[in-house]
Motif scaffolding. Structure first.
Motif, PDB file in Angstrom:
ATOM      1  N   VAL A  29       9.211  25.398  -5.712  1.00  0.00           N
ATOM      2  CA  VAL A  29       8.755  25.475  -4.326  1.00  0.00           C
ATOM      3  C   VAL A  29       8.324  26.916  -4.037  1.00  0.00           C
ATOM      4  N   GLY A  30       7.583  27.077  -2.955  1.00  0.00           N
ATOM      5  CA  GLY A  30       7.140  28.428  -2.579  1.00  0.00           C
ATOM      6  C   GLY A  30       5.699  28.418  -2.096  1.00  0.00           C
ATOM      7  N   MET A  31       5.289  29.571  -1.654  1.00  0.00           N
ATOM      8  CA  MET A  31       3.966  29.715  -1.037  1.00  0.00           C
ATOM      9  C   MET A  31       2.819  29.441  -2.005  1.00  0.00           C
ATOM     10  N   GLY A  35       2.506  30.886  -8.017  1.00  0.00           N
ATOM     11  CA  GLY A  35       2.497  30.649  -9.468  1.00  0.00           C
ATOM     12  C   GLY A  35       3.252  29.395  -9.875  1.00  0.00           C
ATOM     13  N   LYS A  36       3.463  28.474  -8.913  1.00  0.00           N
ATOM     14  CA  LYS A  36       4.278  27.282  -9.205  1.00  0.00           C
ATOM     15  C   LYS A  36       3.693  26.451 -10.351  1.00  0.00           C
ATOM     16  N   SER A  37       2.376  26.247 -10.325  1.00  0.00           N
ATOM     17  CA  SER A  37       1.765  25.410 -11.373  1.00  0.00           C
ATOM     18  C   SER A  37       1.749  26.131 -12.720  1.00  0.00           C
ATOM     19  N   ALA A  54       2.130  18.150  -7.897  1.00  0.00           N
ATOM     20  CA  ALA A  54       2.081  17.214  -6.768  1.00  0.00           C
ATOM     21  C   ALA A  54       0.690  17.187  -6.130  1.00  0.00           C
ATOM     22  N   ASP A  55       0.040  18.359  -6.007  1.00  0.00           N
ATOM     23  CA  ASP A  55      -1.300  18.387  -5.393  1.00  0.00           C
ATOM     24  C   ASP A  55      -2.283  17.514  -6.174  1.00  0.00           C
ATOM     25  N   HIS A  56      -2.225  17.601  -7.509  1.00  0.00           N
ATOM     26  CA  HIS A  56      -3.144  16.793  -8.333  1.00  0.00           C
ATOM     27  C   HIS A  56      -2.837  15.310  -8.171  1.00  0.00           C
ATOM     28  N   ILE A  69      -9.162  15.578   2.239  1.00  0.00           N
ATOM     29  CA  ILE A  69      -8.092  14.850   2.965  1.00  0.00           C
ATOM     30  C   ILE A  69      -7.828  15.550   4.307  1.00  0.00           C
ATOM     31  N   PHE A  70      -7.697  16.877   4.272  1.00  0.00           N
ATOM     32  CA  PHE A  70      -7.464  17.639   5.508  1.00  0.00           C
ATOM     33  C   PHE A  70      -8.633  17.431   6.477  1.00  0.00           C
ATOM     34  N   ALA A  71      -9.864  17.542   5.954  1.00  0.00           N
ATOM     35  CA  ALA A  71     -11.042  17.490   6.836  1.00  0.00           C
ATOM     36  C   ALA A  71     -11.226  16.096   7.440  1.00  0.00           C
ATOM     37  N   HIS A  77      -1.650  13.449   7.991  1.00  0.00           N
ATOM     38  CA  HIS A  77      -1.902  12.393   7.001  1.00  0.00           C
ATOM     39  C   HIS A  77      -1.631  12.938   5.590  1.00  0.00           C
ATOM     40  N   PHE A  78      -2.098  14.170   5.345  1.00  0.00           N
ATOM     41  CA  PHE A  78      -1.839  14.790   4.039  1.00  0.00           C
ATOM     42  C   PHE A  78      -0.339  14.899   3.782  1.00  0.00           C
ATOM     43  N   ARG A  79       0.408  15.350   4.802  1.00  0.00           N
ATOM     44  CA  ARG A  79       1.871  15.531   4.629  1.00  0.00           C
ATOM     45  C   ARG A  79       2.559  14.198   4.340  1.00  0.00           C
ATOM     46  N   ALA A  98       5.621  20.879  -9.788  1.00  0.00           N
ATOM     47  CA  ALA A  98       5.134  21.939  -8.895  1.00  0.00           C
ATOM     48  C   ALA A  98       4.737  21.284  -7.584  1.00  0.00           C
ATOM     49  N   THR A  99       5.351  21.722  -6.479  1.00  0.00           N
ATOM     50  CA  THR A  99       5.022  21.138  -5.169  1.00  0.00           C
ATOM     51  C   THR A  99       4.022  22.032  -4.444  1.00  0.00           C
ATOM     52  N   GLY A 100       3.315  21.467  -3.491  1.00  0.00           N
ATOM     53  CA  GLY A 100       2.444  22.264  -2.626  1.00  0.00           C
ATOM     54  C   GLY A 100       3.301  23.120  -1.700  1.00  0.00           C
ATOM     55  N   GLY A 101       2.731  24.223  -1.228  1.00  0.00           N
ATOM     56  CA  GLY A 101       3.504  25.191  -0.443  1.00  0.00           C
ATOM     57  C   GLY A 101       4.150  24.647   0.819  1.00  0.00           C
ATOM     58  N   GLY A 102       3.621  23.541   1.361  1.00  0.00           N
ATOM     59  CA  GLY A 102       4.184  23.020   2.610  1.00  0.00           C
ATOM     60  C   GLY A 102       5.073  21.803   2.405  1.00  0.00           C
ATOM     61  N   ALA A 103       5.288  21.407   1.174  1.00  0.00           N
ATOM     62  CA  ALA A 103       5.999  20.145   0.909  1.00  0.00           C
ATOM     63  C   ALA A 103       7.411  20.128   1.488  1.00  0.00           C
ATOM     64  N   ARG A 139      -7.996  25.963  -0.415  1.00  0.00           N
ATOM     65  CA  ARG A 139      -6.793  25.744   0.384  1.00  0.00           C
ATOM     66  C   ARG A 139      -7.164  25.751   1.869  1.00  0.00           C
ATOM     67  N   PRO A 140      -7.182  24.540   2.472  1.00  0.00           N
ATOM     68  CA  PRO A 140      -7.672  24.438   3.850  1.00  0.00           C
ATOM     69  C   PRO A 140      -6.920  25.327   4.838  1.00  0.00           C
ATOM     70  N   LEU A 141      -5.614  25.520   4.641  1.00  0.00           N
ATOM     71  CA  LEU A 141      -4.854  26.313   5.617  1.00  0.00           C
ATOM     72  C   LEU A 141      -5.261  27.783   5.592  1.00  0.00           C
ATOM     73  N   LEU A 142      -5.945  28.195   4.527  1.00  0.00           N
ATOM     74  CA  LEU A 142      -6.338  29.611   4.436  1.00  0.00           C
ATOM     75  C   LEU A 142      -7.801  29.837   4.784  1.00  0.00           C
ATOM     76  N   GLU A 157       7.209  32.003   8.721  1.00  0.00           N
ATOM     77  CA  GLU A 157       7.661  30.671   9.154  1.00  0.00           C
ATOM     78  C   GLU A 157       8.413  29.942   8.046  1.00  0.00           C
ATOM     79  N   ARG A 158       7.964  30.143   6.807  1.00  0.00           N
ATOM     80  CA  ARG A 158       8.467  29.285   5.732  1.00  0.00           C
ATOM     81  C   ARG A 158       9.622  29.855   4.916  1.00  0.00           C
ATOM     82  N   GLU A 159       9.737  31.158   4.865  1.00  0.00           N
ATOM     83  CA  GLU A 159      10.783  31.706   3.970  1.00  0.00           C
ATOM     84  C   GLU A 159      12.174  31.171   4.295  1.00  0.00           C
TER      85      GLU A 159
HETATM   86  C1  S3P Z   1      -0.436  23.937   1.130  1.00  0.00           C
HETATM   87  C2  S3P Z   1      -0.416  24.346  -0.173  1.00  0.00           C
HETATM   88  C3  S3P Z   1      -1.318  23.783  -1.198  1.00  0.00           C
HETATM   89  C4  S3P Z   1      -1.735  22.363  -0.839  1.00  0.00           C
HETATM   90  C5  S3P Z   1      -2.290  22.338   0.553  1.00  0.00           C
HETATM   91  C6  S3P Z   1      -1.306  22.823   1.611  1.00  0.00           C
HETATM   92  C7  S3P Z   1       0.500  24.585   2.089  1.00  0.00           C
HETATM   93  O1  S3P Z   1      -0.672  23.763  -2.471  1.00  0.00           O
HETATM   94  O2  S3P Z   1      -0.644  21.489  -0.948  1.00  0.00           O
HETATM   95  O3  S3P Z   1      -3.462  23.115   0.570  1.00  0.00           O
HETATM   96  O4  S3P Z   1       0.748  24.005   3.172  1.00  0.00           O
HETATM   97  O5  S3P Z   1       1.019  25.672   1.772  1.00  0.00           O
HETATM   98  P1  S3P Z   1      -0.360  25.100  -3.356  1.00  0.00           P
HETATM   99  O6  S3P Z   1       0.903  25.704  -2.822  1.00  0.00           O
HETATM  100  O7  S3P Z   1      -0.167  24.543  -4.725  1.00  0.00           O
HETATM  101  O8  S3P Z   1      -1.531  25.980  -3.231  1.00  0.00           O
END
Ligand code: S3P
Length: 204
Positions: A29-31, A35-37, A54-56, A69-71, A77-79, A98-103, A139-142, A157-159
């Motif tokens: 887990v992490g931002m 380097g999660k993947s 997980a993203d793949h 998906i975001f757009a 819905h993505f979550r 490897a999870t996405g940063g917001g999982a 990465r849509p959030l960025l 927010e996430r730490e």
């Molecule tokens: C997100 C991180 C992304 C991906 C999506 C949202 C997030 O994954 O799940 O863009 O909310 O931090 P990575 O952490 O693998 O970039």
């Protein structure tokens, strides 16, 4: 690659980790950009376990990219899809996931990870993250006017949530990914081969 100390009576530290895991997975887990993947792939190779991103898996299940998906459907819905995919992947352990940063923003996902995995937070500072995420625009959030401000806010927010979700913390920084993988393996070995962690007490 650094050799890990071999626990008494075990063939290798890697074998000891896999034996202690049973059907539990290792979850990173992490931002974004931590380097999660990359580290996850190396851990999986060292432990001879399958690696899953997980993203793949979300993209494969939806038949479209995360940006689409975001757009088209929005973050909510993505979550939802992300939580379902992670629940499914954790049922098929042991894997390195490897999870996405917001999982882990979702409590149900945190609970599943607690029950079915050992989690590692790859903790990276804003500077490291920015240097890495600037290379890509997936990465849509960025996709904001001020990426540095967004990353700093997301970290703040996430730490506390990563810290709550993770069993192990490894600092991700600009050194060879193999070295970070070595540190993850040493921490896993330490935690999993101590008798308390290998046989966790039931929750009160
Ligand atoms: C997100 C991180 C992304 C991906 C999506 C949202 C997030 O994954 O799940 O863009 O909310 O931090 P990575 O952490 O693998 O970039």
């Amino acid at each position: 690659m650094t050799a890990l100390p071999v626990p008494a009576g075990k063939e290798t530290a890697e074998a000891a980790i896999v034996a202690a895991l049973g059907s539990r997975s290792i979850v990173l887990v992490g931002m974004m950009g931590a380097g999660k993947s990359t580290v996850g792939r190396r851990l999986a190779t060292r432990l001879n376990l399958p690696f899953v991103d997980a993203d793949h898996e979300i993209e494969a299940a939806a038949g479209k990219s995360i940006s689409d998906i975001f757009a088209e459907h929005g973050e909510g819905h993505f979550r939802d899809g992300e939580a379902k995919v992670i629940a499914r992947l954790l049922q098929n352990g042991p894997v390195v996931l490897a999870t996405g940063g917001g999982a882990v923003l979702r409590e149900d996902t945190r609970a599943r990870i607690r029950q079915q995995a050992i989690s590692i937070w790859l903790k990276a500072d804003a500077e490291t993250i920015l240097r890495r995420v600037r290379r890509r625009s997936n990465r849509p959030l960025l996709q904001t006017g001020d990426q540095a401000e967004t990353v700093t806010r997301l970290i703040a927010e996430r730490e506390p949530i990563y810290s709550q979700a993770a069993d192990i913390i490894v600092v991700s920084r600009e050194v060879a990914h193999e070295r970070i993988a070595d540190e993850c393996l040493a921490a896993l070995c330490d935690r999993l081969t101590s008798s308390a962690a290998a046989h966790p007490a039931p929750s009160p």
